[in-house]
Design a protein around this motif. Structure first.
Motif, short mmCIF file in Angstrom:
data_model
loop_
_atom_site.label_atom_id
_atom_site.label_comp_id
_atom_site.label_asym_id
_atom_site.label_seq_id
_atom_site.Cartn_x
_atom_site.Cartn_y
_atom_site.Cartn_z
N TYR A 45 0.77 -1.24 0.00
CA TYR A 45 0.00 0.00 0.00
C TYR A 45 0.81 1.30 0.00
O TYR A 45 0.22 2.38 -0.07
N MET A 46 2.13 1.22 0.07
CA MET A 46 2.92 2.45 0.06
C MET A 46 2.68 3.28 -1.19
O MET A 46 2.80 4.51 -1.19
N LYS A 47 2.33 2.62 -2.27
CA LYS A 47 2.13 3.33 -3.54
C LYS A 47 1.07 4.42 -3.42
O LYS A 47 1.14 5.45 -4.11
N PHE A 48 0.09 4.24 -2.53
CA PHE A 48 -1.00 5.21 -2.45
C PHE A 48 -0.53 6.54 -1.88
O PHE A 48 -1.02 7.59 -2.30
N SER A 49 0.40 6.53 -0.95
CA SER A 49 0.92 7.80 -0.43
C SER A 49 1.80 8.47 -1.48
O SER A 49 1.79 9.70 -1.62
N LEU A 50 2.57 7.69 -2.23
CA LEU A 50 3.41 8.28 -3.28
C LEU A 50 2.55 8.92 -4.37
O LEU A 50 2.86 10.02 -4.85
N LEU A 51 1.48 8.26 -4.74
CA LEU A 51 0.56 8.83 -5.73
C LEU A 51 -0.10 10.09 -5.18
O LEU A 51 -0.28 11.07 -5.91
N PHE A 52 -0.46 10.08 -3.91
CA PHE A 52 -1.07 11.24 -3.25
C PHE A 52 -0.14 12.44 -3.30
O PHE A 52 -0.53 13.54 -3.71
N HIS A 53 1.11 12.25 -2.90
CA HIS A 53 2.05 13.37 -2.88
C HIS A 53 2.37 13.86 -4.29
O HIS A 53 2.46 15.08 -4.52
N TRP A 54 2.54 12.94 -5.23
CA TRP A 54 2.84 13.37 -6.60
C TRP A 54 1.70 14.22 -7.16
O TRP A 54 1.94 15.22 -7.83
N ARG A 55 0.47 13.83 -6.89
CA ARG A 55 -0.67 14.60 -7.39
C ARG A 55 -0.62 16.03 -6.87
O ARG A 55 -0.86 17.00 -7.61
#
Length: 329
Positions: A300-310
């Motif tokens: 699930y770490m990918k979801f925070s990375l996607l959040f910050h990139w957005r």
């Protein structure tokens, strides 16, 4: 089958010019009205480059081991500046855990798939500090972080030194640390996220003295005093800080936790969601299937990375739009 020869005797009249012009305009209007899809970042080949060093600290009285994940072409592309994400590790992890246990692979996969663009990840060693100033004043980690680490990274690397382009994330102890750092310093961080943050709904009373929880109670004596201070606990508790979201009105916040978290941090995460919702503070929260630790993070770490990139992307688009508007006369 249609016999087209039946129509061969019909007289073909020339089409008036007015009809041709109207047809062209109609087709053009259809082309203009088709909505465009937002462009995704182009897939980025190659893996990020990890370099590790120490950051001197007059506040702590000793250097702090820190690793930095840089875009693969950072050295050759000397003109580009990048958003930056600070990652805070969990208890018993260290500055290399992110790269050794799966975090870097998740990051590189998202880059190669074009789901995120390039940004720098800073990975400091937090020891067992919980990323706060210790009650006895011996380990002023929060002061080090804000007053020394962030400025040092902005000086050494080509970061975009603005809150909107600077985020903070963490897991477990690091998730606990990321939340108050962002809530107390919204001028430094525009976004914050946490996975499995070490959140307890209430101060443990009586304090455990034996077993696993007795061990963790002793660990907490470092930052929270010996014996553990309930008042100092509350001063640094993200759940307490969340009661006053007016202190961080523009902070963008994401957090998640496993529904089977072995430490019960899912209860604290759900309470944080409840508090923020009661105050009408916008945030993103998901309770996900899973437990605690790197097995959970690798899912699930990918979801925070996607959040910050957005959010990094939005910040740059907003800045570019402001410049364009400022240039109009």
């Amino acid at each position: 089958m249609i016999n087209f020869h039946r129509f061969s005797h019909l007289h073909r009249r020339p089409v008036p010019r007015e009809i041709i012009c109207l047809s062209i305009l109609f087709i053009a209007s259809l082309c203009v009205s088709v909505p465009t899809v937002a462009a995704q970042p182009a897939p980025v080949p190659g893996s990020t480059k990890i370099e590790c060093d120490t950051v001197p600290s007059a506040i702590l009285g000793h250097p702090v081991n820190t690793c930095i994940a840089l875009p693969a072409d950072y050295a050759s592309d000397s003109a580009t500046r990048y958003p930056v994400l600070f990652y805070l590790h969990g208890l018993f992890d260290h500055e290399t855990s992110w790269s050794e246990r799966g975090g870097q692979q998740i990051f590189d996969d998202l880059l190669s798939q074009g789901q995120i663009g390039k940004f720098i990840v800073i990975l400091p060693d937090g020891g067992r500090t919980f990323y706060i100033n210790s009650m006895d004043g011996h380990d002023r980690y929060e002061d080090f972080f804000i007053q020394e680490l962030v400025p040092a990274m902005d000086r050494k690397y080509r970061t975009i030194a603005r809150a909107g382009s600077r985020g903070i994330t963490g897991t477990s102890m690091g998730g606990y640390g990321a939340l108050p750092l962002a809530m107390r310093h919204p001028d430094v961080f525009g976004s914050a996220s946490a996975h499995s943050a070490a959140l307890l709904p209430k101060f443990p009373n009586p304090l455990p003295t034996e077993g696993r929880w007795g061990f963790y109670a002793k660990v907490l004596q470092g930052p929270l005093g010996s014996p553990l201070s309930e008042s100092y606990w509350e001063t640094n508790n993200p759940l307490t800080l969340a009661e006053h979201p007016e202190a961080f009105p523009n902070l963008k916040l994401y957090f998640d936790c496993g529904d089977q978290d072995r430490y019960g941090f899912n209860e604290g995460a759900q309470l944080l969601d409840k508090i923020l919702t009661a105050h009408g503070f916008p945030h993103e929260f998901t309770l996900r299937p899973g437990n605690h630790g790197w097995t959970y993070l690798n899912q699930y770490m990918k979801f925070s990375l996607l959040f910050h990139w957005r959010l990094f992307e939005q910040a740059e688009q907003s800045k570019a739009g402001g410049k364009a508007a400022g240039g109009l006369h």
